[in-house]
Write an enzyme that holds these catalytic residues in place. Structure first.
Site, PDB file in Angstrom:
ATOM      1  N   ASP A 180       2.018   1.990   3.806  1.00 20.03           N
ATOM      2  CA  ASP A 180       1.136   3.203   3.635  1.00 20.03           C
ATOM      3  C   ASP A 180       1.925   4.436   3.545  1.00 20.03           C
ATOM      4  O   ASP A 180       1.669   5.433   3.859  1.00 20.03           O
ATOM      5  CB  ASP A 180       0.039   3.328   4.628  1.00 20.03           C
ATOM      6  CG  ASP A 180      -1.202   3.982   4.148  1.00 20.03           C
ATOM      7  OD1 ASP A 180      -1.102   4.638   2.872  1.00 20.03           O
ATOM      8  OD2 ASP A 180      -2.179   4.311   4.853  1.00 20.03           O
ATOM      9  N   HIS A 197      -9.155   0.700  -0.983  1.00 17.95           N
ATOM     10  CA  HIS A 197      -8.482   1.766  -0.359  1.00 17.95           C
ATOM     11  C   HIS A 197      -9.646   2.829   0.128  1.00 17.95           C
ATOM     12  O   HIS A 197     -10.577   3.022  -0.535  1.00 17.95           O
ATOM     13  CB  HIS A 197      -7.387   2.512  -1.131  1.00 17.95           C
ATOM     14  CG  HIS A 197      -6.598   3.435  -0.330  1.00 17.95           C
ATOM     15  ND1 HIS A 197      -6.928   4.616  -0.144  1.00 17.95           N
ATOM     16  CD2 HIS A 197      -5.224   3.132   0.399  1.00 17.95           C
ATOM     17  CE1 HIS A 197      -5.729   5.024   0.740  1.00 17.95           C
ATOM     18  NE2 HIS A 197      -4.762   4.308   0.723  1.00 17.95           N
ATOM     19  N   GLU A 250       0.881  -1.283  -0.018  1.00 16.03           N
ATOM     20  CA  GLU A 250      -0.025  -0.080  -0.051  1.00 16.03           C
ATOM     21  C   GLU A 250       0.886   1.414   0.025  1.00 16.03           C
ATOM     22  O   GLU A 250       1.106   1.843   0.913  1.00 16.03           O
ATOM     23  CB  GLU A 250      -0.970   0.166   1.084  1.00 16.03           C
ATOM     24  CG  GLU A 250      -1.927   1.067   0.819  1.00 16.03           C
ATOM     25  CD  GLU A 250      -3.055   1.372   2.067  1.00 16.03           C
ATOM     26  OE1 GLU A 250      -3.512   0.239   2.598  1.00 16.03           O
ATOM     27  OE2 GLU A 250      -3.279   2.535   2.359  1.00 16.03           O
ATOM     28  N   HIS A 262       2.259   4.605  -1.840  1.00 17.60           N
ATOM     29  CA  HIS A 262       1.410   5.519  -2.899  1.00 17.60           C
ATOM     30  C   HIS A 262       2.417   6.413  -3.447  1.00 17.60           C
ATOM     31  O   HIS A 262       3.534   6.891  -3.017  1.00 17.60           O
ATOM     32  CB  HIS A 262       0.430   6.288  -2.130  1.00 17.60           C
ATOM     33  CG  HIS A 262      -0.437   5.482  -1.383  1.00 17.60           C
ATOM     34  ND1 HIS A 262      -1.532   4.553  -2.151  1.00 17.60           N
ATOM     35  CD2 HIS A 262      -0.812   5.382  -0.035  1.00 17.60           C
ATOM     36  CE1 HIS A 262      -2.245   4.138  -1.268  1.00 17.60           C
ATOM     37  NE2 HIS A 262      -2.027   4.519   0.049  1.00 17.60           N
TER      38      HIS A 262
HETATM   39 ZN    ZN Z   1      -3.013   4.495   1.937  1.00 11.87          ZN
END
Ligand code: ZN
Length: 326
Positions: free
Chosen positions: A284, A163, A8, A10
């Site tokens: 994340d 998400h 995850e 980005h």
């Molecule tokens: Zn995220």
């Protein structure tokens, strides 16, 4: 643990980052800088933290907030091409999740096929509901028009990462006067857990039993809550009759990642509910810190075999990656 895979993670392009460029908040400006950066600092952070490989995805809400369906389709293709060029420069470190325009599910299915078959992407990431026509109208992924997309995801054998995003403006009354509860503090969790339950109770997984959905943030509280959800659902309030108990879908059609939720009690509870075979390490980044996530995971009180599964082996299997040499 060396050789971890994270998924995850980005990135953003200047085009998608425009709304946050002028923010005065220094922390958000720093996140934005890191979202744009994929060539040096990010790779150094991965090296330092034993993260061998990252599946990159467009930052939220990505394509999902584009109100014009035609523009959404065009933008998804161009940002996927951009991600493919990043991956091509670092094929041993990065792969991609496709951004898909669920405003036009058939086009999203075609783009998913192109991304998987031609660009080597590992699946798609969808940021919650999709706006259609205006900012106040949202469509969820269990709605019948999305079936062609799910059919394609299942036949390609790739997962879809669900998400978070904030609720529709008209459905955010509960947060009035409490902007501090929006986004990752709490609103993301409610929105995404509810969305995941819609997928289950719609019968999507009876129709497509081999479909895999990935949920971040240790399952958006669902592992903790699933007993009560299943128990109350079984009492019947007009819900659809499903082939299996709700908890079976959570364990068999979902993978759950550690993204942005570095809590040992939550990790252990999730392992007890869905099992170590259905869990995946993630950070994340850059919303969460690679240093924090890796250090916590490496030291978490679980067996070496489970750490290896969650940290790498499950992702290798899910994405068909070559096994680590070590
Ligand atoms: Zn995220």
């Amino acid at each position: 643990m060396n050789g971890k895979i994270a998924l995850e993670e980005h990135f953003i392009t200047p085009e998608f980052g425009q709304p946050i460029v002028n923010l005065s908040d220094t922390r958000l400006r720093e996140v934005y800088r890191r979202l744009l950066e994929v060539e040096e600092e990010r790779l150094e952070g991965m090296d330092k933290n034993g993260i061998d490989f990252a599946v990159l995805s467009l930052n939220m809400p990505g394509i999902q907030s584009e109100t014009n369906p035609r523009v959404a389709v065009e933008r998804s293709i161009s940002v996927n091409n951009e991600l493919a060029s990043i991956v091509a420069r670092h094929p041993n470190r990065y792969a991609g999740f496709a951004a898909v325009a669920m405003q036009e599910p058939s086009a999203a299915a075609a783009e998913l096929s192109r991304c998987v078959s031609d660009l080597g992407f590992k699946g798609a990431m969808v940021h919650g509901y999709t706006n259609v026509g205006n900012a106040e109208t949202g469509e969820y992924l269990d709605e019948p028009k999305c079936l062609p997309f799910w059919e394609r995801a299942e036949s390609l054998g790739v997962p879809v990462y669900l998400h978070p995003r904030n609720p529709l403006p008209g459905q955010a009354r509960i947060y009035n006067g409490h902007p501090e509860l929006m986004a990752a503090v709490w609103a993301f969790t409610v929105e995404t857990a509810t969305h995941a339950l819609r997928l289950i109770t719609s019968g999507l997984f009876d129709r497509f039993p081999r479909l895999n959905i990935i949920l971040g943030h240790m399952g958006e509280t669902l592992p903790f809550s699933i007993w009560r959800i299943e128990n109350a659902y079984s009492m019947g309030r007009g819900g659809k009759e499903l082939n299996k108990p709700l908890s079976a879908y959570l364990s068999e059609n979902f993978f759950i990642t550690t993204a942005g939720n570095f809590s040992t009690p939550a990790l252990l509870a999730t392992m007890l509910v869905v099992g170590a075979d259905r869990m995946l390490f993630s950070v994340d980044y850059p919303w969460a810190s690679m240093d924090d996530g890796a250090k916590w995971f490496d030291e978490a009180p679980i067996s070496a075999a489970d750490r290896r599964k969650i940290g790498r082996v499950n992702a290798e299997r899910l994405f068909g990656l070559p096994e680590a040499s070590e």
